[in-house]
Design an enzyme around this catalytic site. Structure first.
Site, PDB file in Angstrom:
ATOM      1  N   GLU A 172      10.266  -8.178   5.248  1.00 55.60           N
ATOM      2  CA  GLU A 172       8.841  -9.147   4.242  1.00 55.60           C
ATOM      3  C   GLU A 172       9.126  -8.887   2.786  1.00 55.60           C
ATOM      4  OE1 GLU A 172       4.207  -8.640   4.184  1.00 55.60           O
ATOM      5  OE2 GLU A 172       5.087  -7.788   5.813  1.00 55.60           O
ATOM      6  N   GLU A 177       0.430 -11.319  -3.926  1.00 51.64           N
ATOM      7  CA  GLU A 177      -0.735 -10.958  -3.085  1.00 51.64           C
ATOM      8  C   GLU A 177      -1.913 -10.614  -3.972  1.00 51.64           C
ATOM      9  OE1 GLU A 177      -0.077  -9.333   1.164  1.00 51.64           O
ATOM     10  OE2 GLU A 177       1.031  -8.261  -0.509  1.00 51.64           O
TER      11      GLU A 177
END
Length: 297
Positions: A172, A177
């Site tokens: 990932e 974010e």
């Protein structure tokens, strides 16, 4: 030995052979051998513009059409439930959480009931449609603002077995974010997760953050991206490379095995973001001007 026993043995043998063949194919397609490391190291003294001179654009969506291009994108849909989040994701354009207007893709978070949840939003991916192992993955976007909102731009590895994603085995890469509101709205985080199994979760993580001085990401558009080679990742905001990660260790082999597809989502609440409160405005939008992928020339 009776005839019936012979037939039973043959049937069982054939069944076990089929299972063995299927398992072998599954392992080969899901757990390939990592690429040999052969790229040159990109120095921290090299600017982003200099690096990009050696890359060419291979994919772009500037969202100037009237609807989402389903040849490139998928809706993750209401089946997805991560991190104890509070929203249900849209299954299609008809749900009203994805809009294309004024040259932008708008992911809209709403306070409304659907599928047993009190909030709705959207998550779109290029899984099985657009995926590359290495290159530059870039987005220009304007983030939402409000406590409990969690926009992200990230990559996941997919296997050659029906494009399956086996987190964290396939890796990932969180390019951007942001935990909006609560005085964190000027900060974005870039993180990679790897190692472990589908039962244990990821064993390792590396990353960094970028702070926008005297401003917040909801006031204007900014460019978020990552450069991925077989030996390192470089995360950037606008023209500034803010995080370098060396991935030459054997533990990072996952990033040299799998093609990576894009996920863009706006989560609400969850283990990291916390819950919306009275100050959070709904509906609230995450605006994406474009998504681009570049490959090394």
């Amino acid at each position: 030995m009776t005839k019936s026993k012979k037939i039973t043995i043959i049937i069982v043998s054939l069944f076990l052979s089929v299972i063995f063949i299927f398992a072998s194919i599954f392992c080969i397609l899901c757990f390939p051998i990592a690429d040999v490391i052969d790229d040159e190291f990109i120095s921290q003294n090299v600017s982003l513009s200099e690096i990009k001179k050696d890359y060419q654009e291979v994919f772009v969506d500037d969202f100037n059409s009237e609807t989402l291009d389903m040849n490139s994108w998928n809706f993750e849909g209401s089946r997805v439930n991560r991190n104890n989040e509070l929203q249900t994701y849209a299954d299609s354009m008809a749900d009203g959480n994805v809009l294309l207007e004024e040259g932008c893709l708008s992911i809209v978070a709403k306070e409304e009931g659907r599928n047993g949840k009190n909030y709705t939003s959207a998550s779109i991916t290029t899984q099985g449609k657009v995926a590359y192992k290495y290159g530059i993955f870039e987005m220009r976007a304007k983030l939402p603002f409000g406590n409990g909102l969690w926009p992200a731009f990230w990559l996941m590895g997919q296997t050659n077995f029906f494009n399956a994603q086996l987190w964290p085995v396939t890796g990932e890469i969180d390019i951007m974010e942001s935990i909006c509101g609560r005085e964190n709205d000027n900060t974005i985080h870039s993180t990679i997760h790897y190692g472990g199994t589908i039962f244990s979760g990821s064993l390792y993580r590396q990353g960094g953050s970028f702070i926008l001085e005297e401003d917040r990401f909801s006031n204007d558009f900014h460019v978020f991206g990552v450069i991925i080679t077989d030996r390192q990742m470089l995360f950037y905001v606008d023209d500034t490379i803010h995080t370098y990660i060396d991935i030459t260790s054997p533990e990072c082999d996952t990033f040299r095995k799998y093609d990576k597809y894009i996920i863009i989502n706006l989560a609400i609440g969850g283990q990291w973001a916390g819950s919306p409160d009275d100050s959070t405005v709904f509906p609230n939008s995450y605006l994406i001007d474009y998504v681009k992928i570049y490959q090394h020339i």
